[in-house]
Design an enzyme around this catalytic site. Structure first.
Site, PDB file in Angstrom:
ATOM      1  N   GLU A 179       0.813  -1.201   0.000  1.00  0.00           N
ATOM      2  CA  GLU A 179       0.000   0.000   0.000  1.00  0.00           C
ATOM      3  C   GLU A 179       0.857   1.266   0.000  1.00  0.00           C
ATOM      4  O   GLU A 179       1.969   1.283   0.519  1.00  0.00           O
ATOM      5  CB  GLU A 179      -0.947  -0.019   1.214  1.00  0.00           C
ATOM      6  CG  GLU A 179      -1.989  -1.118   1.072  1.00  0.00           C
ATOM      7  CD  GLU A 179      -2.904  -1.306   2.278  1.00  0.00           C
ATOM      8  OE1 GLU A 179      -4.002  -1.826   2.085  1.00  0.00           O
ATOM      9  OE2 GLU A 179      -2.523  -0.929   3.396  1.00  0.00           O
TER      10      GLU A 179
ATOM     11  N   CYS B  92       3.334   8.581   0.700  1.00  0.00           N
ATOM     12  CA  CYS B  92       3.886   7.648   1.686  1.00  0.00           C
ATOM     13  C   CYS B  92       3.987   6.301   0.983  1.00  0.00           C
ATOM     14  O   CYS B  92       2.990   5.776   0.478  1.00  0.00           O
ATOM     15  CB  CYS B  92       2.945   7.572   2.894  1.00  0.00           C
ATOM     16  SG  CYS B  92       3.433   6.331   4.106  1.00  0.00           S
TER      17      CYS B  92
ATOM     18  N   CYS C 229       6.284  -7.005   6.815  1.00  0.00           N
ATOM     19  CA  CYS C 229       7.351  -6.455   7.649  1.00  0.00           C
ATOM     20  C   CYS C 229       7.782  -7.529   8.636  1.00  0.00           C
ATOM     21  O   CYS C 229       6.963  -8.339   9.071  1.00  0.00           O
ATOM     22  CB  CYS C 229       6.842  -5.226   8.409  1.00  0.00           C
ATOM     23  SG  CYS C 229       8.142  -4.329   9.305  1.00  0.00           S
TER      24      CYS C 229
ATOM     25  N   CYS D 169       6.248  -4.829  15.541  1.00  0.00           N
ATOM     26  CA  CYS D 169       5.952  -3.804  16.550  1.00  0.00           C
ATOM     27  C   CYS D 169       4.479  -3.978  16.955  1.00  0.00           C
ATOM     28  O   CYS D 169       3.603  -4.102  16.091  1.00  0.00           O
ATOM     29  CB  CYS D 169       6.172  -2.399  15.991  1.00  0.00           C
ATOM     30  SG  CYS D 169       7.862  -2.105  15.457  1.00  0.00           S
TER      31      CYS D 169
ATOM     32  N   CYS E  38       1.431  -1.688  15.577  1.00  0.00           N
ATOM     33  CA  CYS E  38       1.356  -1.409  14.137  1.00  0.00           C
ATOM     34  C   CYS E  38       0.664  -2.548  13.387  1.00  0.00           C
ATOM     35  O   CYS E  38       0.982  -3.721  13.599  1.00  0.00           O
ATOM     36  CB  CYS E  38       2.773  -1.219  13.583  1.00  0.00           C
ATOM     37  SG  CYS E  38       2.833  -0.949  11.802  1.00  0.00           S
TER      38      CYS E  38
ATOM     39  N   GLY F 186       6.906  -1.957   5.813  1.00  0.00           N
ATOM     40  CA  GLY F 186       8.275  -2.462   5.776  1.00  0.00           C
ATOM     41  C   GLY F 186       9.278  -1.595   6.491  1.00  0.00           C
ATOM     42  O   GLY F 186       8.980  -0.479   6.908  1.00  0.00           O
ATOM     43  N   GLU F 187      10.479  -2.140   6.645  1.00  0.00           N
ATOM     44  CA  GLU F 187      11.561  -1.430   7.323  1.00  0.00           C
ATOM     45  C   GLU F 187      12.640  -1.077   6.285  1.00  0.00           C
ATOM     46  O   GLU F 187      13.355  -1.961   5.809  1.00  0.00           O
ATOM     47  CB  GLU F 187      12.127  -2.320   8.443  1.00  0.00           C
ATOM     48  CG  GLU F 187      13.431  -1.836   9.042  1.00  0.00           C
ATOM     49  CD  GLU F 187      13.448  -0.362   9.454  1.00  0.00           C
ATOM     50  OE1 GLU F 187      12.480   0.103  10.085  1.00  0.00           O
ATOM     51  OE2 GLU F 187      14.436   0.329   9.125  1.00  0.00           O
TER      52      GLU F 187
ATOM     53  N   SER G 130      12.098   6.606   7.209  1.00  0.00           N
ATOM     54  CA  SER G 130      11.808   6.366   8.622  1.00  0.00           C
ATOM     55  C   SER G 130      12.239   4.958   9.003  1.00  0.00           C
ATOM     56  O   SER G 130      11.914   3.996   8.303  1.00  0.00           O
ATOM     57  CB  SER G 130      10.314   6.540   8.869  1.00  0.00           C
ATOM     58  OG  SER G 130      10.000   6.201  10.206  1.00  0.00           O
TER      59      SER G 130
ATOM     60  N   SER H   5      11.720   5.976  14.592  1.00  0.00           N
ATOM     61  CA  SER H   5      10.528   5.662  15.384  1.00  0.00           C
ATOM     62  C   SER H   5      10.980   5.294  16.788  1.00  0.00           C
ATOM     63  O   SER H   5      11.475   4.191  17.019  1.00  0.00           O
ATOM     64  CB  SER H   5       9.771   4.501  14.735  1.00  0.00           C
ATOM     65  OG  SER H   5       9.285   4.898  13.471  1.00  0.00           O
ATOM     66  N   LEU H   6      10.820   6.212  17.710  1.00  0.00           N
ATOM     67  CA  LEU H   6      11.339   5.998  19.070  1.00  0.00           C
ATOM     68  C   LEU H   6      10.264   5.374  19.969  1.00  0.00           C
ATOM     69  O   LEU H   6      10.438   4.290  20.494  1.00  0.00           O
ATOM     70  CB  LEU H   6      11.841   7.329  19.644  1.00  0.00           C
ATOM     71  CG  LEU H   6      12.637   7.225  20.946  1.00  0.00           C
ATOM     72  CD1 LEU H   6      13.949   6.495  20.737  1.00  0.00           C
ATOM     73  CD2 LEU H   6      12.864   8.608  21.549  1.00  0.00           C
ATOM     74  N   HIS H   7       9.196   6.119  20.200  1.00  0.00           N
ATOM     75  CA  HIS H   7       8.009   5.647  20.933  1.00  0.00           C
ATOM     76  C   HIS H   7       8.187   5.398  22.423  1.00  0.00           C
ATOM     77  O   HIS H   7       7.199   5.251  23.139  1.00  0.00           O
ATOM     78  CB  HIS H   7       7.397   4.407  20.285  1.00  0.00           C
ATOM     79  CG  HIS H   7       7.168   4.542  18.819  1.00  0.00           C
ATOM     80  ND1 HIS H   7       6.773   5.722  18.226  1.00  0.00           N
ATOM     81  CD2 HIS H   7       7.312   3.650  17.798  1.00  0.00           C
ATOM     82  CE1 HIS H   7       6.667   5.538  16.926  1.00  0.00           C
ATOM     83  NE2 HIS H   7       6.992   4.311  16.631  1.00  0.00           N
TER      84      HIS H   7
ATOM     85  N   ASN I 285      -3.320   5.466  15.984  1.00  0.00           N
ATOM     86  CA  ASN I 285      -4.449   5.045  15.157  1.00  0.00           C
ATOM     87  C   ASN I 285      -4.798   3.614  15.498  1.00  0.00           C
ATOM     88  O   ASN I 285      -3.925   2.754  15.480  1.00  0.00           O
ATOM     89  CB  ASN I 285      -4.082   5.148  13.675  1.00  0.00           C
ATOM     90  CG  ASN I 285      -3.745   6.562  13.307  1.00  0.00           C
ATOM     91  OD1 ASN I 285      -4.536   7.470  13.524  1.00  0.00           O
ATOM     92  ND2 ASN I 285      -2.543   6.769  12.785  1.00  0.00           N
TER      93      ASN I 285
ATOM     94  N   CYS J 242      -0.975   6.257   9.644  1.00  0.00           N
ATOM     95  CA  CYS J 242       0.228   5.579  10.134  1.00  0.00           C
ATOM     96  C   CYS J 242      -0.142   4.311  10.884  1.00  0.00           C
ATOM     97  O   CYS J 242      -0.995   4.339  11.764  1.00  0.00           O
ATOM     98  CB  CYS J 242       0.987   6.437  11.153  1.00  0.00           C
ATOM     99  SG  CYS J 242       1.545   7.999  10.571  1.00  0.00           S
TER     100      CYS J 242
HETATM  101  N1  SAH Z   1       9.481   0.578   9.713  1.00  0.00           N
HETATM  102  C1  SAH Z   1       9.660   2.012   9.616  1.00  0.00           C
HETATM  103  C2  SAH Z   1       8.746   2.592   8.598  1.00  0.00           C
HETATM  104  C3  SAH Z   1       7.266   2.565   8.963  1.00  0.00           C
HETATM  105  S1  SAH Z   1       6.891   4.173   9.388  1.00  0.00           S
HETATM  106  C4  SAH Z   1       9.529   2.636  10.979  1.00  0.00           C
HETATM  107  O1  SAH Z   1       9.188   1.922  11.918  1.00  0.00           O
HETATM  108  O2  SAH Z   1       9.834   3.801  11.137  1.00  0.00           O
HETATM  109  C5  SAH Z   1       5.391   4.104  10.102  1.00  0.00           C
HETATM  110  C6  SAH Z   1       5.307   5.103  11.247  1.00  0.00           C
HETATM  111  O3  SAH Z   1       4.007   4.975  11.809  1.00  0.00           O
HETATM  112  C7  SAH Z   1       6.286   4.768  12.349  1.00  0.00           C
HETATM  113  O4  SAH Z   1       6.742   5.866  13.067  1.00  0.00           O
HETATM  114  C8  SAH Z   1       5.428   3.895  13.198  1.00  0.00           C
HETATM  115  O5  SAH Z   1       5.940   3.724  14.445  1.00  0.00           O
HETATM  116  C9  SAH Z   1       4.117   4.637  13.152  1.00  0.00           C
HETATM  117  N2  SAH Z   1       2.977   3.818  13.556  1.00  0.00           N
HETATM  118  C10 SAH Z   1       2.898   2.479  13.527  1.00  0.00           C
HETATM  119  N3  SAH Z   1       1.705   2.051  13.994  1.00  0.00           N
HETATM  120  C11 SAH Z   1       1.025   3.163  14.337  1.00  0.00           C
HETATM  121  C12 SAH Z   1      -0.285   3.392  14.856  1.00  0.00           C
HETATM  122  N4  SAH Z   1      -1.102   2.377  15.133  1.00  0.00           N
HETATM  123  N5  SAH Z   1      -0.676   4.660  15.046  1.00  0.00           N
HETATM  124  C13 SAH Z   1       0.142   5.696  14.740  1.00  0.00           C
HETATM  125  N6  SAH Z   1       1.378   5.537  14.249  1.00  0.00           N
HETATM  126  C14 SAH Z   1       1.814   4.289  14.045  1.00  0.00           C
END
Ligand code: SAH
Length: 352
Positions: free
Chosen positions: A92, A105, A112, A116, A119, A163-164, A195, A218-220, A294, A337
């Site tokens: 997608e 995007c 992937c 995580c 996601c 994907g990463e 990212s 992507s820290l979180h 989301n 996202c």
């Molecule tokens: N694998 C890479 C590229 C994907 S980017 C990465 O992890 O950065 C997708 C972005 O959306 C990342 O910052 C990810 O952490 C974020 N994301 C994933 N699931 C999400 C969700 N349910 N709600 C909001 N952001 C989310």
């Protein structure tokens, strides 16, 4: 010379192929133009090449484009695209219009491998890497939609789909090179952002390879125990290891880093979390994008209330860390996202 994918060839290899087929060197330039600048997806489109040459090309190599299988439009103008690969996989991509930008995007892998927990893509298994050509195809196709719906081409590209990117390093770098090259799509690399979930070794390599695009991480969570709970990748790439790599990256490349931080209610949005984030972001001079969570359908996490998100942001700003809240787009069609998961399976159903 026989090649399965004509776009896997470098310019030099393409020159050699054209020469082997008995054509003049300028034919290679024309062909390269069709493949990488004009986004041709069939030999018959290459109308200024002699028919006999096109037939010989078709015998020597394959064109393996991604095609647009389905599109869905959100009430906020976001368009989600399902793309089909030549071997029948679906990935997608999303067109995100804002008052000042038209952003694509795009995906870099089918599925992937990182799992995580917040996601939706993490629930799919990784099937294969996309090629540079398949990544560029998404840009070309989303750019056409941008022109169709908004009378303007793309202004920005983010590698934030499925994907990463740093686990498909070579093809991602080649795609970025083709997107920004003068004899490619000609977009400034400053308008490209990759990212990553954080692969320390590859972040260093980006600096060594002098990659020109922007990098987001992507820290979180700025705490290993918490980050490890939601991102298994943290086990091999813990925060200290990542910090070393990020500092090496910013020092070597001279470019800043952006952190993405999805606010998960009651999990990573408290005062202590904000304190840890301030410390970590300050150590690497990173800006922070706070992302609204989301829903992905499993009910494990919830979204932080808007006023709590604002308080979190204010705290960061007061401590000197630049932080913005990014509102989600396209949520009604699962295009936001973390929601890309091929929910509308389009295999064998190419409408739209
Ligand atoms: N694998 C890479 C590229 C994907 S980017 C990465 O992890 O950065 C997708 C972005 O959306 C990342 O910052 C990810 O952490 C974020 N994301 C994933 N699931 C999400 C969700 N349910 N709600 C909001 N952001 C989310």
């Amino acid at each position: 010379m026989n090649t399965p994918d004509i776009r896997a060839l470098s310019r030099e290899e393409l020159d050699a192929l054209v020469n082997d087929l008995g054509e003049k060197p300028y034919r290679a330039r024309q062909l390269w133009d069709w493949l990488w600048r004009k986004g041709a997806h069939g030999w018959e489109e290459m109308t200024d090449l002699p028919k006999a040459f096109r037939e010989r090309l078709a015998g020597a190599g394959l064109l393996l484009p991604i095609t647009l299988a389905e599109e869905q439009r959100s009430e906020d103008g976001t368009v989600k695209c399902a793309f089909r690969t030549h071997d029948g996989h679906v990935v997608e991509g999303v067109l995100i219009p804002t008052p000042t930008r038209l952003t694509a995007c795009i995906s870099c892998q089918v599925g992937c491998s990182l799992t995580c927990s917040f996601c939706a893509t993490g629930k799919l298994k990784r099937v294969r890497n996309l090629t540079a050509a398949e990544i560029v195809d998404q840009v070309v196709l989303i750019d056409r939609l941008a022109r169709k719906y908004y009378e303007q081409g793309l202004t920005n590209i983010v590698y934030m789909g499925m994907g990463e990117p740093l686990l498909n390093y070579a093809e991602v770098l080649r795609s970025a090179e083709r997107i920004s090259a003068e004899d490619g799509l000609g977009m400034s690399p400053r308008r490209l952002t990759v990212s990553t979930a954080g692969i320390a070794k590859m972040i260093r390599r980006l600096a060594d390879d002098d990659a020109k695009f922007n990098l987001a991480l992507s820290l979180h969570a700025a705490n290993d125990a918490k980050r490890g709970r939601i991102m298994p990748i943290n086990e091999q790439n813990d925060l200290a290891t990542l910090k070393d790599a990020l500092r090496y990256y910013t020092r070597t490349s001279g470019k800043p880093i952006t952190f993405e931080y999805v606010l998960l209610r009651g999990f990573n949005d408290g005062l202590e979390d904000a304190r840890e984030l301030v410390k970590y972001a300050s150590d690497v001079h990173a800006k922070v994008n706070l992302i609204e969570y989301n829903p992905t359908g499993d009910g494990e996490f919830g979204r932080t209330d808007a006023k709590d998100a604002e308080a979190f942001q204010r705290f960061l700003e007061e401590k000197g860390v630049t932080a913005r809240i990014r509102r989600s787009r396209g949520r009604d069609i699962d295009a936001a996202c973390g929601q890309l998961a091929n929910k509308n399976k389009v295999l064998g159903n190419a409408e739209g």
